[in-house]
Design a protein around this motif. Structure first.
Motif, PDB file in Angstrom:
ATOM      1  N   LYS A 151      17.982   9.053  -1.379  1.00 21.40           N
ATOM      2  CA  LYS A 151      17.292   9.993  -2.276  1.00 21.40           C
ATOM      3  C   LYS A 151      16.540   9.237  -3.355  1.00 21.40           C
ATOM      4  CE  LYS A 151      18.132  13.951  -5.338  1.00 21.40           C
ATOM      5  NZ  LYS A 151      19.157  14.908  -5.858  1.00 21.40           N
ATOM      6  N   ARG A 152      17.195   8.219  -3.938  1.00 25.26           N
ATOM      7  CA  ARG A 152      16.545   7.445  -4.990  1.00 25.26           C
ATOM      8  C   ARG A 152      15.442   6.564  -4.403  1.00 25.26           C
ATOM      9  NH1 ARG A 152      15.425   9.136  -9.476  1.00 25.26           N
ATOM     10  NH2 ARG A 152      15.236   7.610 -11.155  1.00 25.26           N
ATOM     11  N   THR A 153      15.621   6.126  -3.177  1.00 26.58           N
ATOM     12  CA  THR A 153      14.595   5.327  -2.520  1.00 26.58           C
ATOM     13  C   THR A 153      13.340   6.156  -2.280  1.00 26.58           C
ATOM     14  OG1 THR A 153      16.334   4.011  -1.437  1.00 26.58           O
ATOM     15  CG2 THR A 153      14.121   3.891  -0.500  1.00 26.58           C
ATOM     16  N   ILE A 154      13.530   7.409  -1.903  1.00 27.76           N
ATOM     17  CA  ILE A 154      12.393   8.309  -1.731  1.00 27.76           C
ATOM     18  C   ILE A 154      11.675   8.514  -3.060  1.00 27.76           C
ATOM     19  CG2 ILE A 154      11.771  10.725  -1.240  1.00 27.76           C
ATOM     20  CD1 ILE A 154      13.986  10.661   0.936  1.00 27.76           C
ATOM     21  N   ALA A 155      12.443   8.652  -4.145  1.00 31.59           N
ATOM     22  CA  ALA A 155      11.839   8.803  -5.467  1.00 31.59           C
ATOM     23  C   ALA A 155      10.999   7.578  -5.834  1.00 31.59           C
ATOM     24  CB  ALA A 155      12.928   9.040  -6.515  1.00 31.59           C
ATOM     25  N   LEU A 156      11.504   6.379  -5.503  1.00 29.15           N
ATOM     26  CA  LEU A 156      10.725   5.163  -5.748  1.00 29.15           C
ATOM     27  C   LEU A 156       9.409   5.216  -4.980  1.00 29.15           C
ATOM     28  CD1 LEU A 156      10.341   2.154  -6.661  1.00 29.15           C
ATOM     29  CD2 LEU A 156      11.480   1.538  -4.504  1.00 29.15           C
ATOM     30  N   GLY A 157       9.493   5.545  -3.684  1.00 27.39           N
ATOM     31  CA  GLY A 157       8.280   5.599  -2.871  1.00 27.39           C
ATOM     32  C   GLY A 157       7.269   6.587  -3.417  1.00 27.39           C
ATOM     33  N   ARG A 158       7.748   7.755  -3.814  1.00 25.69           N
ATOM     34  CA  ARG A 158       6.824   8.760  -4.346  1.00 25.69           C
ATOM     35  C   ARG A 158       6.171   8.285  -5.643  1.00 25.69           C
ATOM     36  NH1 ARG A 158      10.723  13.923  -2.760  1.00 25.69           N
ATOM     37  NH2 ARG A 158       9.897  14.165  -0.620  1.00 25.69           N
ATOM     38  N   ALA A 159       6.935   7.572  -6.477  1.00 25.20           N
ATOM     39  CA  ALA A 159       6.370   7.042  -7.714  1.00 25.20           C
ATOM     40  C   ALA A 159       5.290   6.005  -7.414  1.00 25.20           C
ATOM     41  CB  ALA A 159       7.471   6.439  -8.581  1.00 25.20           C
ATOM     42  N   VAL A 160       5.516   5.167  -6.398  1.00 26.22           N
ATOM     43  CA  VAL A 160       4.498   4.193  -6.005  1.00 26.22           C
ATOM     44  C   VAL A 160       3.275   4.913  -5.442  1.00 26.22           C
ATOM     45  CG1 VAL A 160       3.970   2.271  -4.455  1.00 26.22           C
ATOM     46  CG2 VAL A 160       6.165   2.339  -5.659  1.00 26.22           C
ATOM     47  N   GLY A 161       3.515   6.000  -4.712  1.00 27.05           N
ATOM     48  CA  GLY A 161       2.396   6.809  -4.225  1.00 27.05           C
ATOM     49  C   GLY A 161       1.559   7.352  -5.368  1.00 27.05           C
ATOM     50  N   GLN A 162       2.225   7.773  -6.430  1.00 28.17           N
ATOM     51  CA  GLN A 162       1.509   8.233  -7.613  1.00 28.17           C
ATOM     52  C   GLN A 162       0.690   7.100  -8.243  1.00 28.17           C
ATOM     53  OE1 GLN A 162       1.271  11.403  -8.999  1.00 28.17           O
ATOM     54  NE2 GLN A 162       2.192  12.014  -7.053  1.00 28.17           N
ATOM     55  N   PHE A 163       1.256   5.902  -8.233  1.00 29.95           N
ATOM     56  CA  PHE A 163       0.506   4.744  -8.725  1.00 29.95           C
ATOM     57  C   PHE A 163      -0.758   4.532  -7.904  1.00 29.95           C
ATOM     58  CE2 PHE A 163      -0.316   0.342  -7.427  1.00 29.95           C
ATOM     59  CZ  PHE A 163      -0.921  -0.129  -8.590  1.00 29.95           C
ATOM     60  N   ILE A 164      -0.639   4.595  -6.583  1.00 30.91           N
ATOM     61  CA  ILE A 164      -1.804   4.393  -5.723  1.00 30.91           C
ATOM     62  C   ILE A 164      -2.873   5.439  -6.035  1.00 30.91           C
ATOM     63  CG2 ILE A 164      -2.627   4.402  -3.331  1.00 30.91           C
ATOM     64  CD1 ILE A 164       0.150   3.318  -2.538  1.00 30.91           C
ATOM     65  N   GLN A 165      -2.449   6.687  -6.222  1.00 35.10           N
ATOM     66  CA  GLN A 165      -3.405   7.732  -6.581  1.00 35.10           C
ATOM     67  C   GLN A 165      -4.095   7.429  -7.904  1.00 35.10           C
ATOM     68  OE1 GLN A 165      -1.201  11.479  -6.395  1.00 35.10           O
ATOM     69  NE2 GLN A 165      -2.216  11.953  -4.463  1.00 35.10           N
ATOM     70  N   SER A 166      -3.364   6.822  -8.831  1.00 34.43           N
ATOM     71  CA  SER A 166      -3.922   6.551 -10.157  1.00 34.43           C
ATOM     72  C   SER A 166      -5.010   5.482 -10.120  1.00 34.43           C
ATOM     73  CB  SER A 166      -2.816   6.127 -11.131  1.00 34.43           C
ATOM     74  OG  SER A 166      -2.393   4.785 -10.883  1.00 34.43           O
ATOM     75  N   LEU A 167      -5.063   4.677  -9.049  1.00 29.99           N
ATOM     76  CA  LEU A 167      -6.094   3.650  -8.955  1.00 29.99           C
ATOM     77  C   LEU A 167      -7.477   4.285  -8.903  1.00 29.99           C
ATOM     78  CD1 LEU A 167      -4.453   1.182  -6.406  1.00 29.99           C
ATOM     79  CD2 LEU A 167      -4.565   0.955  -8.892  1.00 29.99           C
ATOM     80  N   ASN A 168      -7.626   5.272  -8.012  1.00 27.18           N
ATOM     81  CA  ASN A 168      -8.826   6.103  -7.976  1.00 27.18           C
ATOM     82  C   ASN A 168     -10.117   5.280  -7.973  1.00 27.18           C
ATOM     83  OD1 ASN A 168     -10.113   8.587  -7.826  1.00 27.18           O
ATOM     84  ND2 ASN A 168     -10.328   8.774 -10.049  1.00 27.18           N
ATOM     85  N   LEU A 169     -10.117   4.223  -7.186  1.00 28.05           N
ATOM     86  CA  LEU A 169     -11.299   3.376  -7.086  1.00 28.05           C
ATOM     87  C   LEU A 169     -11.870   3.469  -5.675  1.00 28.05           C
ATOM     88  CD1 LEU A 169      -9.917   0.220  -8.927  1.00 28.05           C
ATOM     89  CD2 LEU A 169     -11.412   1.978  -9.879  1.00 28.05           C
ATOM     90  N   GLU A 170     -13.133   3.791  -5.559  1.00 24.49           N
ATOM     91  CA  GLU A 170     -13.747   4.004  -4.251  1.00 24.49           C
ATOM     92  C   GLU A 170     -13.733   2.734  -3.400  1.00 24.49           C
ATOM     93  OE1 GLU A 170     -17.583   5.726  -4.577  1.00 24.49           O
ATOM     94  OE2 GLU A 170     -16.866   7.602  -5.493  1.00 24.49           O
ATOM     95  N   ASN A 171     -13.801   1.591  -4.053  1.00 22.43           N
ATOM     96  CA  ASN A 171     -13.867   0.347  -3.278  1.00 22.43           C
ATOM     97  C   ASN A 171     -12.499  -0.269  -3.037  1.00 22.43           C
ATOM     98  OD1 ASN A 171     -13.415  -0.352  -5.917  1.00 22.43           O
ATOM     99  ND2 ASN A 171     -14.786  -2.130  -5.915  1.00 22.43           N
ATOM    100  N   GLU A 172     -11.421   0.451  -3.371  1.00 21.23           N
ATOM    101  CA  GLU A 172     -10.063  -0.049  -3.148  1.00 21.23           C
ATOM    102  C   GLU A 172      -9.622   0.287  -1.728  1.00 21.23           C
ATOM    103  OE1 GLU A 172      -7.854  -2.484  -4.754  1.00 21.23           O
ATOM    104  OE2 GLU A 172      -8.312  -1.205  -6.476  1.00 21.23           O
ATOM    105  N   ARG A 173      -9.033  -0.676  -1.044  1.00 22.93           N
ATOM    106  CA  ARG A 173      -8.497  -0.459   0.302  1.00 22.93           C
ATOM    107  C   ARG A 173      -7.037  -0.913   0.288  1.00 22.93           C
ATOM    108  NH1 ARG A 173     -13.235  -2.791   0.696  1.00 22.93           N
ATOM    109  NH2 ARG A 173     -12.338  -4.824   1.147  1.00 22.93           N
ATOM    110  N   VAL A 174      -6.140   0.046   0.261  1.00 23.66           N
ATOM    111  CA  VAL A 174      -4.720  -0.236   0.076  1.00 23.66           C
ATOM    112  C   VAL A 174      -3.999  -0.215   1.419  1.00 23.66           C
ATOM    113  CG1 VAL A 174      -2.574   0.499  -1.051  1.00 23.66           C
ATOM    114  CG2 VAL A 174      -4.771   0.753  -2.238  1.00 23.66           C
ATOM    115  N   LEU A 175      -3.146  -1.190   1.626  1.00 21.91           N
ATOM    116  CA  LEU A 175      -2.274  -1.231   2.804  1.00 21.91           C
ATOM    117  C   LEU A 175      -0.832  -1.209   2.332  1.00 21.91           C
ATOM    118  CD1 LEU A 175      -1.689  -1.640   5.841  1.00 21.91           C
ATOM    119  CD2 LEU A 175      -1.882  -4.107   5.445  1.00 21.91           C
ATOM    120  N   ILE A 176      -0.072  -0.228   2.779  1.00 20.42           N
ATOM    121  CA  ILE A 176       1.346  -0.124   2.463  1.00 20.42           C
ATOM    122  C   ILE A 176       2.138  -0.714   3.622  1.00 20.42           C
ATOM    123  CG2 ILE A 176       3.261   1.439   1.963  1.00 20.42           C
ATOM    124  CD1 ILE A 176       1.189   3.464   0.943  1.00 20.42           C
TER     125      ILE A 176
END
Length: 321
Positions: A151-176
């Motif tokens: 459960k806590r691991t899922i919370a970590l992943g979701r928080a990192v997902g929120q970080f990725i969303q916060s980048l909001n850069l068109e030229n960013e190419r993220v690989l998880i």
């Protein structure tokens, strides 16, 4: 902003032994090679890699559930490295702050030693160059009990997902990336059931001598050979049914089922190394924050010689398909 995901099992024994059924090895290496070509074409501007550790960089003297590498080098185990991982420091600090803001307490390190749980997939997917692309390694404890809940691991992943969303850069190419598991039961020593000198290693065994590391690795190679010969007295057998069921959970984004998995459940079904599946859970949780996805299974092979139910998958967002 393009985002892709790759999750894969790892096994350092890939470099030291081959399965009796060589077609299994060919299938795994072909999958890695094809994905490496895709990564090369994608040219990620940032890799976020969730991975475990096997008492090479993290020890019981201070064992976090999660740790973000602000600066990181390869621990050098199994001949992956040594070498520097190209961590974009300011971006890693931004990630830590975002995760903390999302309510997940995460440790961070300016001197992370990342072992093969992080370095092997980078080796296979990035032309053998650990510093080819900017990479933020995120350690998830999957070896030292007690471990973080799913459960806590899922919370970590979701928080990192929120970080990725916060980048909001068109030229960013993220690989998880997520690496570890699936079912496997390597001879990882456990506190409370080993001699005092082994406990001391588990508490603070950093930077071992060449001889001690070689002896430790030789023991693991021997276990793989004995498992392949049918000796189940030293390790529980691989569990393809559990592995394939897990892949279905990831495919269907069934996080309620993943959240219900306990440390004891995972140990019983997937062995000591099965605990590393937390890295997959975090990776898929992060990815799912960005939208619905489609997952592709590139291979699954149960390979006793590698002490691994070996799976490799990728996923893309439906909005990018």
């Amino acid at each position: 902003m393009p985002v892709k995901l790759i999750c894969a099992s790892h096994s350092p024994l890939m470099e030291f032994t081959s399965p009796q059924d060589r077609t299994k090895e060919h299938t795994v290496r072909k999958a890695f090679a094809e994905l490496a070509e895709q990564v090369k074409a994608y040219k990620p501007t940032l890799i976020i890699s969730f991975g475990p550790d096997h008492f090479n960089g993290f020890f019981y003297d201070l064992m976090p559930s999660f740790c973000v590498g602000i600066r990181a080098t390869a621990a050098g185990d199994w001949d992956y490295g040594p070498g520097k991982i190209d961590v974009p420091e300011a971006t890693a600090i931004h990630l830590v702050r975002k995760v903390l803001d999302e309510g997940v307490d995460v440790a961070y390190s300016y001197r992370m030693q990342a072992d093969h749980g992080v370095t092997q997939p980078l080796h296979f997917l990035c032309d053998g160059k650990l510093d080819r692309y900017p990479t933020i390694p995120i350690f998830i404890n999957g070896a030292a009990a007690p471990m973080p809940t799913t459960k806590r691991t899922i919370a970590l992943g979701r928080a990192v997902g929120q970080f990725i969303q916060s980048l909001n850069l068109e030229n960013e190419r993220v690989l998880i990336l997520g690496t570890g598991g699936l079912s496997h039961d390597p001879p990882t020593p456990q506190m409370g059931s080993v001699p005092l000198e082994v406990e001391e290693f588990l508490i603070c065994g950093r930077n071992p001598t060449f001889e001690s590391r070689a002896a430790r690795q030789a023991k693991i190679i021997s276990v793989g050979q004995r498992l392949a010969a049918g000796d189940q007295s030293i390790s529980i057998p691989l569990n393809p049914e559990w592995d394939l069921a897990l892949l279905e959970k990831f495919k269907n984004a069934d996080f309620s089922a993943l959240e219900a998995m306990t440390e004891e459940d995972i140990r019983h079904e997937g062995g000591r190394g099965g605990q590393e599946v937390r890295s997959w859970i975090a990776a898929f949780s992060a990815f799912s924050e960005l939208g619905e996805y489609e997952m592709k299974v590139h291979c699954y092979e149960a390979i006793s010689e590698w002490i691994a139910g070996f799976g490799i998958v990728s996923a893309e967002l439906k909005t990018q398909s």
